[in-house]
Scaffold this motif. Sequence first.
Motif, PDB file in Angstrom:
ATOM      1  N   TYR A 208       0.802  -1.238   0.000  1.00 18.28           N
ATOM      2  CA  TYR A 208       0.000   0.000   0.000  1.00 18.28           C
ATOM      3  C   TYR A 208       0.827   1.277   0.000  1.00 18.28           C
ATOM      4  CZ  TYR A 208      -3.471  -3.287   1.924  1.00 18.28           C
ATOM      5  OH  TYR A 208      -4.284  -4.342   2.180  1.00 18.28           O
ATOM      6  N   ARG A 209       1.933   1.304  -0.685  1.00 23.15           N
ATOM      7  CA  ARG A 209       2.694   2.563  -0.741  1.00 23.15           C
ATOM      8  C   ARG A 209       2.270   3.380  -1.946  1.00 23.15           C
ATOM      9  NH1 ARG A 209       5.083   4.008   4.006  1.00 23.15           N
ATOM     10  NH2 ARG A 209       6.540   5.435   2.976  1.00 23.15           N
ATOM     11  N   TYR A 210       2.032   4.637  -1.705  1.00 17.94           N
ATOM     12  CA  TYR A 210       1.791   5.581  -2.783  1.00 17.94           C
ATOM     13  C   TYR A 210       3.121   6.230  -3.131  1.00 17.94           C
ATOM     14  CZ  TYR A 210      -0.186   9.291  -5.582  1.00 17.94           C
ATOM     15  OH  TYR A 210      -0.479  10.138  -6.608  1.00 17.94           O
ATOM     16  N   LEU A 211       3.589   6.011  -4.353  1.00 12.56           N
ATOM     17  CA  LEU A 211       4.904   6.508  -4.749  1.00 12.56           C
ATOM     18  C   LEU A 211       4.809   7.965  -5.175  1.00 12.56           C
ATOM     19  CD1 LEU A 211       6.008   3.478  -6.994  1.00 12.56           C
ATOM     20  CD2 LEU A 211       6.392   3.786  -4.546  1.00 12.56           C
ATOM     21  N   GLU A 212       5.775   8.746  -4.709  1.00 15.60           N
ATOM     22  CA  GLU A 212       5.788  10.162  -5.084  1.00 15.60           C
ATOM     23  C   GLU A 212       7.145  10.585  -5.647  1.00 15.60           C
ATOM     24  OE1 GLU A 212       2.702  12.303  -2.195  1.00 15.60           O
ATOM     25  OE2 GLU A 212       4.513  11.656  -1.161  1.00 15.60           O
ATOM     26  N   PRO A 213       7.579   9.907  -6.705  1.00 17.86           N
ATOM     27  CA  PRO A 213       8.839  10.324  -7.321  1.00 17.86           C
ATOM     28  C   PRO A 213       8.590  11.558  -8.177  1.00 17.86           C
ATOM     29  CG  PRO A 213       7.854   8.557  -8.587  1.00 17.86           C
ATOM     30  CD  PRO A 213       6.925   8.824  -7.426  1.00 17.86           C
ATOM     31  N   SER A 214       9.643  12.273  -8.510  1.00 16.01           N
ATOM     32  CA  SER A 214       9.449  13.355  -9.466  1.00 16.01           C
ATOM     33  C   SER A 214       9.442  12.727 -10.856  1.00 16.01           C
ATOM     34  CB  SER A 214      10.566  14.383  -9.342  1.00 16.01           C
ATOM     35  OG  SER A 214      11.749  13.863  -9.887  1.00 16.01           O
ATOM     36  N   ALA A 215       8.497  13.132 -11.674  1.00 17.52           N
ATOM     37  CA  ALA A 215       8.334  12.494 -12.988  1.00 17.52           C
ATOM     38  C   ALA A 215       9.182  13.180 -14.054  1.00 17.52           C
ATOM     39  CB  ALA A 215       6.867  12.519 -13.398  1.00 17.52           C
ATOM     40  N   GLU A 216       9.971  14.127 -13.612  1.00 12.79           N
ATOM     41  CA  GLU A 216      10.800  14.898 -14.544  1.00 12.79           C
ATOM     42  C   GLU A 216      11.819  13.988 -15.251  1.00 12.79           C
ATOM     43  OE1 GLU A 216      13.803  18.529 -13.936  1.00 12.79           O
ATOM     44  OE2 GLU A 216      12.253  18.317 -12.401  1.00 12.79           O
ATOM     45  N   GLY A 217      11.930  14.140 -16.538  1.00 18.82           N
ATOM     46  CA  GLY A 217      12.940  13.399 -17.294  1.00 18.82           C
ATOM     47  C   GLY A 217      12.647  11.916 -17.438  1.00 18.82           C
ATOM     48  N   VAL A 218      11.426  11.513 -17.140  1.00 16.71           N
ATOM     49  CA  VAL A 218      11.087  10.103 -17.284  1.00 16.71           C
ATOM     50  C   VAL A 218      10.530   9.869 -18.682  1.00 16.71           C
ATOM     51  CG1 VAL A 218       9.688   8.212 -16.420  1.00 16.71           C
ATOM     52  CG2 VAL A 218      10.648   9.856 -14.848  1.00 16.71           C
ATOM     53  N   ASP A 219      11.062   8.820 -19.304  1.00 16.12           N
ATOM     54  CA  ASP A 219      10.758   8.584 -20.708  1.00 16.12           C
ATOM     55  C   ASP A 219       9.987   7.277 -20.811  1.00 16.12           C
ATOM     56  OD1 ASP A 219      10.839   8.398 -23.432  1.00 16.12           O
ATOM     57  OD2 ASP A 219      12.897   7.622 -23.482  1.00 16.12           O
ATOM     58  N   ILE A 220       8.670   7.378 -20.681  1.00 18.90           N
ATOM     59  CA  ILE A 220       7.829   6.187 -20.650  1.00 18.90           C
ATOM     60  C   ILE A 220       6.841   6.242 -21.811  1.00 18.90           C
ATOM     61  CG2 ILE A 220       5.951   5.149 -19.304  1.00 18.90           C
ATOM     62  CD1 ILE A 220       7.656   5.638 -16.856  1.00 18.90           C
ATOM     63  N   PRO A 221       6.654   5.112 -22.497  1.00 21.48           N
ATOM     64  CA  PRO A 221       5.777   5.134 -23.673  1.00 21.48           C
ATOM     65  C   PRO A 221       4.414   5.743 -23.362  1.00 21.48           C
ATOM     66  CG  PRO A 221       6.813   2.984 -23.421  1.00 21.48           C
ATOM     67  CD  PRO A 221       7.196   3.778 -22.227  1.00 21.48           C
ATOM     68  N   LYS A 222       3.916   6.529 -24.295  1.00 20.24           N
ATOM     69  CA  LYS A 222       2.591   7.152 -24.145  1.00 20.24           C
ATOM     70  C   LYS A 222       1.520   6.061 -24.058  1.00 20.24           C
ATOM     71  CE  LYS A 222       3.535  11.649 -24.980  1.00 20.24           C
ATOM     72  NZ  LYS A 222       4.918  11.432 -24.496  1.00 20.24           N
ATOM     73  N   GLY A 223       0.491   6.350 -23.295  1.00 20.00           N
ATOM     74  CA  GLY A 223      -0.614   5.398 -23.215  1.00 20.00           C
ATOM     75  C   GLY A 223      -0.593   4.594 -21.926  1.00 20.00           C
ATOM     76  N   LEU A 224       0.551   4.577 -21.272  1.00 19.33           N
ATOM     77  CA  LEU A 224       0.599   3.907 -19.972  1.00 19.33           C
ATOM     78  C   LEU A 224       0.149   4.907 -18.908  1.00 19.33           C
ATOM     79  CD1 LEU A 224       3.983   2.003 -20.321  1.00 19.33           C
ATOM     80  CD2 LEU A 224       1.684   1.057 -20.494  1.00 19.33           C
ATOM     81  N   GLY A 225      -0.551   4.401 -17.891  1.00 23.92           N
ATOM     82  CA  GLY A 225      -1.155   5.290 -16.908  1.00 23.92           C
ATOM     83  C   GLY A 225      -0.289   5.563 -15.694  1.00 23.92           C
ATOM     84  N   ALA A 226      -0.978   5.933 -14.608  1.00 26.36           N
ATOM     85  CA  ALA A 226      -0.305   6.417 -13.403  1.00 26.36           C
ATOM     86  C   ALA A 226       0.553   5.349 -12.727  1.00 26.36           C
ATOM     87  CB  ALA A 226      -1.351   6.939 -12.422  1.00 26.36           C
ATOM     88  N   ARG A 227       0.088   4.112 -12.731  1.00 25.75           N
ATOM     89  CA  ARG A 227       0.842   3.038 -12.090  1.00 25.75           C
ATOM     90  C   ARG A 227       2.211   2.890 -12.759  1.00 25.75           C
ATOM     91  NH1 ARG A 227      -1.938  -1.460  -9.800  1.00 25.75           N
ATOM     92  NH2 ARG A 227      -3.418  -1.502 -11.516  1.00 25.75           N
TER      93      ARG A 227
END
Length: 269
Positions: A208-227
């Motif tokens: 049950y951890r809610y992750l709070e990383p900074s999303a800056e500079g993250v290169d993740i394929p479009k279409g994937l959600g919050a998880r």
Amino acid sequence: MATLSELLADLVADVDGVFLFSPSGSYYEQFTDLEEDLVVVAPENTVGAETFVELPLEFDNVRDRVKFSIEGSMDRGLFEEGDVVACVVSTFGGDIDTVVRVRVGESMRSGVYDLFVNSRADPGVIRDVFEVAIELGKKGQKGKPVGALFVVGDAGKVMNKSRPLSYNPFEKSHVHVGDPIVNVMLKEFSRLDGAFVVSDSGKIVSAYRYLEPSAEGVDIPKGLGARHMAGGAITRDTNATAIVLSESDGLVRAFKGGKLVLEIDPEEY
Ligand SMILES: Nc1ncnc2c1ncn2[C@@H]1O[C@H](COP(=O)(O)OP(=O)(O)OP(=O)(O)O)[C@@H](O)[C@H]1O
Ligand SMILES: [Mn+2]
């Protein structure tokens, strides 16, 4: 009529390489004048082989052992698609008793080998978590598709970059992934929100951890959600590896260093 020796000769005819799995020193010595490229595959290069591929885990299954060592050799540029290799291996744990002829294929380059060898967490921990994710993906939770997020390794930092969504059922417990009872618990808790945090050595630190990383500079394929975004981003902020099962498309993905490094359909694994 063919003799047994001829059968065996066919099995090793025209191979480009020979893989010896965890050979003893004296066994290895017999092969040093071989014409074909010789590769020793083992957790450590105890025989001092010239060409060595590290396989940090003992896979019970010979197919996995062969598959991952070929992937490791492809990663190192030793073999490529279309090459044929003979794998000399022990199936029953004693002396070498098996020869497997394999054609190297691009489809063997799944990314799993690199994940095992180059993650910060113990290779066995990565394998165990990966297997839970694959199994959950295959079966779902009571027949329904389920999603899950496992953050493995560098747990102290991961805890600092996250907060609890609910009380932590693993608080003060000392349970480890790979334990069959723990796998049942992980599957049960995967219905609920947030991420599992697992230490380098496999201790389950939290659910049950809610992750709070900074999303800056993250290169993740479009279409994937919050998880997936959270899983990917936490691996850029820390040295963890994230293993994510998607509830919506059923695929298992892994992230390292903020990047997607693996995408596998559990049904085909
Ligand atoms: N920052 C986060 N930390 C931990 N868990 C999260 C975070 N964000 C979302 N989740 C979890 O992911 C679940 C699904 O969220 P979402 O649908 O946006 O993700 P997704 O990437 O599309 O995943 P899926 O493919 O499984 O739908 C949420 O219900 C929540 O449990
Ligand atoms: Mn979604």
